[in-house]
Design a protein around this motif. Structure first.
Motif, PDB file in Angstrom:
ATOM      1  N   VAL A  42       0.846  -1.190   0.000  1.00  0.00           N
ATOM      2  CA  VAL A  42       0.000   0.000   0.000  1.00  0.00           C
ATOM      3  C   VAL A  42       0.884   1.243   0.000  1.00  0.00           C
ATOM      4  N   ARG A  45       2.438   1.919  -3.156  1.00  0.00           N
ATOM      5  CA  ARG A  45       1.413   2.189  -4.174  1.00  0.00           C
ATOM      6  C   ARG A  45       1.489   1.199  -5.329  1.00  0.00           C
ATOM      7  N   CYS A  46       1.655  -0.063  -4.987  1.00  0.00           N
ATOM      8  CA  CYS A  46       1.727  -1.124  -5.992  1.00  0.00           C
ATOM      9  C   CYS A  46       0.468  -1.984  -5.879  1.00  0.00           C
ATOM     10  N   GLN A  47      -0.514  -1.700  -6.729  1.00  0.00           N
ATOM     11  CA  GLN A  47      -1.778  -2.427  -6.674  1.00  0.00           C
ATOM     12  C   GLN A  47      -1.575  -3.914  -6.932  1.00  0.00           C
ATOM     13  N   ASP A  51      -2.616  -6.909  -4.319  1.00  0.00           N
ATOM     14  CA  ASP A  51      -3.445  -8.055  -4.714  1.00  0.00           C
ATOM     15  C   ASP A  51      -2.745  -9.375  -4.400  1.00  0.00           C
TER      16      ASP A  51
END
Length: 113
Positions: A42, A45-47, A51
């Motif tokens: 988070v 900022r690595c989606q 996941d």
């Protein structure tokens, strides 16, 4: 990591070995490590990472609520870090900004009209 596997197979293998050496039970169990990875993802900022590590955390036994709390902790750290910069020079930046009247400002930057 198809790109890395193709272009730098030794590096890809080393990265995989690093992952495997970290994400196993040790002083911290795998679930805890994956929850840390969720929070870190988070903040980075690595989606994709959020996941992957959320799924891995769930597979390691984490409840949805635990994953949500890890995300909440990361959110708190992110918010706090944005507040903290205001004191970077040993005084609150807002005190510094508002200590002079607008007419007394001595600005020689691009803000001056």
């Amino acid at each position: 990591m198809p790109f890395l596997n193709e272009m730098l197979p030794e590096t890809a293998e080393a990265f995989g070995q690093l992952r495997n050496s970290i994400f196993k039970d040790g002083f911290l169990d795998t679930k805890t490590k994956e929850l840390i990875a969720v929070a870190s993802s988070v903040l980075m900022r690595c989606q994709f990472c959020v996941d992957v590590h959320s799924r891995r955390a769930a597979a390691a036994g984490a409840a949805k609520e635990e994953i949500a709390e890890a995300i909440a902790v990361a959110t708190f750290v992110a918010a706090g870090s944005q507040l903290g910069w205001t004191n970077i020079y040993g005084e609150n930046i807002y005190d510094k900004i508002f200590e002079k009247d607008k007419d007394e400002e001595d600005c020689s930057c691009c803000c001056e009209e």
